[in-house]
Write a protein that holds these residues in place. Structure first.
Motif, PDB file in Angstrom:
ATOM      1  N   LYS A 109     -87.682  76.539 -11.122  1.00  0.00           N
ATOM      2  CA  LYS A 109     -87.247  75.138 -10.932  1.00  0.00           C
ATOM      3  C   LYS A 109     -87.795  74.194 -12.010  1.00  0.00           C
ATOM      4  O   LYS A 109     -87.898  72.990 -11.775  1.00  0.00           O
ATOM      5  CB  LYS A 109     -87.666  74.620  -9.545  1.00  0.00           C
ATOM      6  N   ILE A 110     -88.116  74.717 -13.156  1.00  0.00           N
ATOM      7  CA  ILE A 110     -88.564  73.870 -14.277  1.00  0.00           C
ATOM      8  C   ILE A 110     -87.798  74.262 -15.544  1.00  0.00           C
ATOM      9  O   ILE A 110     -88.398  74.541 -16.593  1.00  0.00           O
ATOM     10  CB  ILE A 110     -90.082  73.987 -14.507  1.00  0.00           C
ATOM     11  N   PRO A 111     -86.465  74.260 -15.509  1.00  0.00           N
ATOM     12  CA  PRO A 111     -85.714  74.688 -16.700  1.00  0.00           C
ATOM     13  C   PRO A 111     -85.743  73.672 -17.830  1.00  0.00           C
ATOM     14  O   PRO A 111     -85.480  74.017 -18.994  1.00  0.00           O
ATOM     15  CB  PRO A 111     -84.295  74.861 -16.170  1.00  0.00           C
ATOM     16  N   GLY A 165     -84.287  66.794  -7.612  1.00  0.00           N
ATOM     17  CA  GLY A 165     -84.752  67.973  -8.341  1.00  0.00           C
ATOM     18  C   GLY A 165     -84.772  67.737  -9.845  1.00  0.00           C
ATOM     19  O   GLY A 165     -85.697  68.190 -10.537  1.00  0.00           O
ATOM     20  N   ILE A 166     -83.772  67.018 -10.350  1.00  0.00           N
ATOM     21  CA  ILE A 166     -83.749  66.712 -11.782  1.00  0.00           C
ATOM     22  C   ILE A 166     -84.927  65.830 -12.172  1.00  0.00           C
ATOM     23  O   ILE A 166     -85.600  66.068 -13.178  1.00  0.00           O
ATOM     24  CB  ILE A 166     -82.412  66.044 -12.161  1.00  0.00           C
ATOM     25  N   LEU A 167     -85.205  64.805 -11.375  1.00  0.00           N
ATOM     26  CA  LEU A 167     -86.292  63.879 -11.696  1.00  0.00           C
ATOM     27  C   LEU A 167     -87.652  64.578 -11.634  1.00  0.00           C
ATOM     28  O   LEU A 167     -88.479  64.452 -12.551  1.00  0.00           O
ATOM     29  CB  LEU A 167     -86.260  62.682 -10.742  1.00  0.00           C
ATOM     30  N   ILE A 168     -87.890  65.325 -10.549  1.00  0.00           N
ATOM     31  CA  ILE A 168     -89.185  66.011 -10.417  1.00  0.00           C
ATOM     32  C   ILE A 168     -89.346  67.076 -11.501  1.00  0.00           C
ATOM     33  O   ILE A 168     -90.414  67.205 -12.127  1.00  0.00           O
ATOM     34  CB  ILE A 168     -89.312  66.628  -9.018  1.00  0.00           C
ATOM     35  N   LEU A 187     -77.281  64.996 -17.562  1.00  0.00           N
ATOM     36  CA  LEU A 187     -77.042  65.756 -16.327  1.00  0.00           C
ATOM     37  C   LEU A 187     -76.418  64.863 -15.251  1.00  0.00           C
ATOM     38  O   LEU A 187     -75.498  65.295 -14.527  1.00  0.00           O
ATOM     39  CB  LEU A 187     -78.352  66.360 -15.827  1.00  0.00           C
ATOM     40  N   LEU A 188     -76.877  63.619 -15.155  1.00  0.00           N
ATOM     41  CA  LEU A 188     -76.307  62.714 -14.158  1.00  0.00           C
ATOM     42  C   LEU A 188     -74.875  62.317 -14.524  1.00  0.00           C
ATOM     43  O   LEU A 188     -73.989  62.241 -13.657  1.00  0.00           O
ATOM     44  CB  LEU A 188     -77.186  61.465 -14.029  1.00  0.00           C
ATOM     45  N   ILE A 189     -74.630  62.074 -15.802  1.00  0.00           N
ATOM     46  CA  ILE A 189     -73.264  61.750 -16.225  1.00  0.00           C
ATOM     47  C   ILE A 189     -72.331  62.938 -15.997  1.00  0.00           C
ATOM     48  O   ILE A 189     -71.181  62.793 -15.556  1.00  0.00           O
ATOM     49  CB  ILE A 189     -73.262  61.312 -17.708  1.00  0.00           C
ATOM     50  N   GLY A 190     -72.796  64.133 -16.282  1.00  0.00           N
ATOM     51  CA  GLY A 190     -71.976  65.310 -16.029  1.00  0.00           C
ATOM     52  C   GLY A 190     -71.688  65.511 -14.556  1.00  0.00           C
ATOM     53  O   GLY A 190     -70.582  65.956 -14.177  1.00  0.00           O
ATOM     54  N   ASP A 191     -72.657  65.177 -13.716  1.00  0.00           N
ATOM     55  CA  ASP A 191     -72.424  65.280 -12.279  1.00  0.00           C
ATOM     56  C   ASP A 191     -71.361  64.269 -11.824  1.00  0.00           C
ATOM     57  O   ASP A 191     -70.520  64.592 -10.968  1.00  0.00           O
ATOM     58  CB  ASP A 191     -73.730  65.035 -11.539  1.00  0.00           C
ATOM     59  N   LEU A 192     -71.383  63.071 -12.399  1.00  0.00           N
ATOM     60  CA  LEU A 192     -70.377  62.070 -12.040  1.00  0.00           C
ATOM     61  C   LEU A 192     -68.991  62.458 -12.542  1.00  0.00           C
ATOM     62  O   LEU A 192     -67.972  62.212 -11.873  1.00  0.00           O
ATOM     63  CB  LEU A 192     -70.774  60.703 -12.611  1.00  0.00           C
TER      64      LEU A 192
END
Length: 427
Positions: free
Chosen positions: A124-126, A245-248, A230-235
């Motif tokens: 979980k740390i890619p 998970g992305i932030l942490i 990553l957030l733009i791709g999710d939108l």
């Protein structure tokens, strides 16, 4: 900060001192962890999940080059996929072959990244991979990071759809099509690969700039770019990623990158120096930044061997005692001799003469007119005779050579007295 620098120097010195032993141990641990994760995440062939097999393979990797751990991990993946479906194993083999060709063409030194990237995804740390490779790698490292990301998403797709794949028993062509479509149409994989590529390039460009704290600025900028993409791709594509998970993961990856900087690129910007000079063809502008380094404190250990000191005292004591004993014996002998001479001096003249002659070792006859001047009548000069006797007795305590010399002189004197006596008789 100083304590951290000292600890870093201790770690570096310890590793450089025992590198010949630590490097095989590191390779063993890396191969062992990789095989355990593969068996835990895929795990379709139970025969190779045996711990003995894992330990033997990891032990073999510890004595082989680092790339062998990647090769054995790939073999384990193919065996697990073959236990699920032969078509899955074939598609995975073709994908790995393409990755190896890209590896040899663009990033021959980053072969280990093909295995580290999927492991980072499982942990979980890619997001540490584009940051780390942007700091210590080159732009060509994006091929290794991208291939590792594609491999992880392909294996994850198989795990999520293993029931559907098993249902297509006789439809071989349908299985191939299903697997290839699942690889190409995976929007989350494409967005992640693009985000990692852009992040790596941004980090690499900024950390190469001639500005203070360029590495820290590069890590911050890279983390922000990665999260935003990553957030733009999710939108845009509905990748269904976890924002938390992305932030942490980005925060944890940032601190891991800072730890990497501490060991690789730790400098003191407060002592920056700028130099400018020129030659016949160029102008030179140089910026010199000293590294942060401290000397490890040297420990001086003084050993005191108490047993050796006791032995020295024990060996010295008998010599002192023997010296005292010898001195006492010499004094006793001198006193004994003196006492004998004093006793002889108290006796009459004839007796005293005999004692004196015996002490000096001279040979005399009874009727000799001269006896080395030590024969006196009764009561004549007793004190002088006694003193001579004492002196003679004291001389007897001298070395043997002195006594022999006195004996020879006394013998010659007695012989001359005898000769004179014989001449008087002849007359």
């Amino acid at each position: 900060m100083t304590k951290l620098l000292v600890a870093r120097e201790y770690i570096k010195n310890f590793y450089s001192k025992y590198e010949i032993y630590l490097w095989p141990v590191c390779k063993f641990l890396f191969a062992f962890i990789a095989l355990i994760i593969i068996n835990g995440e895929i795990g379709y062939m139970h025969r190779i999940e045996n711990m003995a097999i894992v330990l033997v393979v990891a032990l073999m990797c510890s004595f082989l080059p680092m790339g062998c751990a990647v090769v054995f991990s790939g073999l384990f993946v193919l065996l697990h996929l073959y236990a699920l479906s032969m078509e899955c194993a074939l598609v995975a083999f073709m994908l790995m072959l393409v990755m190896v060709l890209l590896y040899f063409r663009f990033a021959p030194k980053d072969f280990i990244i093909l295995l580290l990237t999927p492991i980072a995804f499982v942990l979980k740390i890619p997001y540490i991979m584009p940051l780390a490779m942007g700091l210590v790698g080159t732009p060509a490292s994006l091929f290794s990071v991208g291939c590792g990301t594609i491999l992880y998403f392909f294996l994850n797709f198989i795990n999520e759809n293993n029931t559907t794949i098993n249902a297509m028993e006789d439809e071989i062509a349908a299985k191939f099509r299903y697997l290839i479509d699942g690889l190409i149409d995976n929007k989350a994989m494409l967005v992640t690969v693009a985000a990692f590529a852009v992040t790596l390039i941004v980090v690499y460009v900024i950390r190469r700039m001639s500005v203070d704290h360029s590495w820290t600025i590069a890590m911050v900028a890279g983390s922000l770019v990665n999260v935003m993409m990553l957030l733009i791709g999710d939108l845009m594509y509905d990748t269904k990623v976890s924002i938390v998970g992305i932030l942490i993961g980005s925060i944890v990856s940032f601190f891991l990158a800072k730890a990497l900087q501490f060991f690789v690129f730790s400098v003191d910007y407060s002592r920056t120096e700028r130099v400018q000079f020129e030659d016949d063809e160029y102008y030179y502008y140089v910026k010199a930044i000293p590294k942060l380094s401290v000397a490890t404190p040297a420990k001086t250990v003084k050993k005191i061997n108490t047993q050796k000191s006791q032995n020295v005292v024990t060996k010295t004591a008998p010599k002192t005692v023997n010296t005292v004993n010898n001195t006492g014996r010499a004094r006793t002998e001198t006193v004994h001799t003196t006492g004998t001479a004093s006793t002889a001096s108290r006796m009459g003249g004839g007796t005293y003469s005999t004692a004196a002659s015996h002490t000096t070792g001279a040979s005399h006859t009874t009727g000799a007119p001269r006896t080395t001047g030590t024969s006196y009548s009764a009561g004549a000069r007793p004190h002088t005779a006694a003193s001579r006797t004492v002196g003679t007795a004291q001389e007897s305590a001298r070395p043997v050579s002195t006594v022999r010399t006195a004996n020879s002189v006394a013998g010659r004197t007695a012989q001359r007295g005898d000769e004179r006596g014989s001449l008087n008789r002849d007359k």
